[in-house]
Design an enzyme around this catalytic site. Sequence first.
Site, PDB file in Angstrom:
ATOM      1  N   ASP A  45      13.128 -54.480  36.876  1.00 23.62           N
ATOM      2  CA  ASP A  45      12.359 -53.236  36.914  1.00 23.62           C
ATOM      3  C   ASP A  45      11.160 -53.329  35.966  1.00 23.62           C
ATOM      4  OD1 ASP A  45      13.731 -53.036  34.546  1.00 23.62           O
ATOM      5  OD2 ASP A  45      14.687 -51.106  34.998  1.00 23.62           O
ATOM      6  N   SER A  46      11.004 -54.502  35.307  1.00 22.88           N
ATOM      7  CA  SER A  46       9.766 -54.760  34.570  1.00 22.88           C
ATOM      8  C   SER A  46       8.583 -54.800  35.542  1.00 22.88           C
ATOM      9  CB  SER A  46       9.848 -56.079  33.789  1.00 22.88           C
ATOM     10  OG  SER A  46      10.175 -57.150  34.654  1.00 22.88           O
ATOM     11  N   ASP A  84      17.442 -55.710  39.790  1.00 25.82           N
ATOM     12  CA  ASP A  84      17.764 -54.665  38.822  1.00 25.82           C
ATOM     13  C   ASP A  84      18.171 -53.382  39.539  1.00 25.82           C
ATOM     14  OD1 ASP A  84      17.750 -55.339  36.160  1.00 25.82           O
ATOM     15  OD2 ASP A  84      15.596 -55.030  35.887  1.00 25.82           O
ATOM     16  N   LYS A 114      21.747 -56.209  38.421  1.00 27.57           N
ATOM     17  CA  LYS A 114      21.789 -56.133  36.950  1.00 27.57           C
ATOM     18  C   LYS A 114      21.662 -54.678  36.543  1.00 27.57           C
ATOM     19  CE  LYS A 114      18.212 -57.472  34.184  1.00 27.57           C
ATOM     20  NZ  LYS A 114      17.887 -56.161  33.552  1.00 27.57           N
ATOM     21  N   GLU A 116      21.881 -51.895  32.915  1.00 22.15           N
ATOM     22  CA  GLU A 116      21.763 -51.853  31.455  1.00 22.15           C
ATOM     23  C   GLU A 116      22.895 -51.034  30.841  1.00 22.15           C
ATOM     24  OE1 GLU A 116      17.818 -50.582  30.314  1.00 22.15           O
ATOM     25  OE2 GLU A 116      16.859 -52.171  31.475  1.00 22.15           O
ATOM     26  N   GLU A 182      18.624 -58.892  25.066  1.00 21.60           N
ATOM     27  CA  GLU A 182      17.178 -58.718  24.858  1.00 21.60           C
ATOM     28  C   GLU A 182      16.886 -58.222  23.446  1.00 21.60           C
ATOM     29  OE1 GLU A 182      15.110 -56.679  27.965  1.00 21.60           O
ATOM     30  OE2 GLU A 182      13.243 -56.578  26.831  1.00 21.60           O
TER      31      GLU A 182
HETATM   32  O1  KIV Z   1      13.280 -56.008  34.100  1.00 20.16           O
HETATM   33  C1  KIV Z   1      13.269 -57.168  33.658  1.00 20.16           C
HETATM   34  O2  KIV Z   1      12.402 -57.972  33.981  1.00 20.16           O
HETATM   35  C2  KIV Z   1      14.335 -57.555  32.753  1.00 20.16           C
HETATM   36  C3  KIV Z   1      14.175 -58.847  32.023  1.00 20.16           C
HETATM   37  C4  KIV Z   1      13.136 -58.748  31.002  1.00 20.16           C
HETATM   38  C5  KIV Z   1      15.457 -59.327  31.478  1.00 20.16           C
HETATM   39  O3  KIV Z   1      15.266 -56.858  32.597  1.00 20.16           O
END
Ligand code: KIV
Length: 264
Positions: A45-46, A84, A114, A116, A182
């Site tokens: 989600d970056s 994510d 993934k 959090e 992180e």
């Molecule tokens: O969203 C993302 O790109 C991430 C990475 C920085 C681990 O969670």
Amino acid sequence: MARYTVLDLAAWKKSGKPFAMLTAYDSTMASVFDQAGVPILLVGDSAGNNFLGHENTIPVTLDELISLSRAVVKGSERALVISDLPFGSYEASTQLALESSIRLLKEAGAAGVKLEGGVRVCEQVRALVNSGIPVMGHLGMTPQSVNAFGGFKVQGRDSKADEIIKDALALQEAGAFAIVLELIPAKLAKEITETLSIPTIGIGAGINCDGQVLVWTDLMGLTPKPPRFSRAYLNLRQEMAEAVGRWVLDVESGSFPSAKESFD
Ligand code: KIV
């Protein structure tokens, strides 16, 4: 050739082989990274701050990540693609986490998700794993909690370290196949990596994680103010700007297109 699987990560942990994971948000970049041999592509989600123009990851929607993940799956052949779960798509209930993850697998073709958090999301992790969905955890400076942390700051210093260790053990017990660490002290990441039987993947967490992950725009030198923990292998921002600038001048001077670039 078949794609990498979560079993490969387990084997790399066992054999002590460090491995790389890189973010990807589109099919062209995914195909380049796949060709370069990146075994795991994370549709993070970056994308919010690196691709969609947001200040942080919070506004990113599930529909957006489904579209981006589909593109990354289509652009790659060999990489394990993990997507994510964006903010708001899993926290409220196991039902919500299941529905969101199933969409990422069915509509985008992701191989896993993934999310959090630690103890607070273990019920969701358990439900997903019980439904056959591989789950990667994410601890430390979890960007979806940036408002609670008061900014992007190193987490797990002093008394907070025990909490992160407890979260890591809880995620492992719930069935996560790997955990991103992180922005935590290298010493703490080392301790977690040595304690867990599942792999850790570090970003700003020092050398002693089982794998390392970077955001691709940081690696290529596209990000205007990259974080201290990243390393730029190219100065792509400047190179691209110069290339585009040359083309603009060619258009303005009438030297593009040439006869060779035109049709009779
Ligand atoms: O969203 C993302 O790109 C991430 C990475 C920085 C681990 O969670």
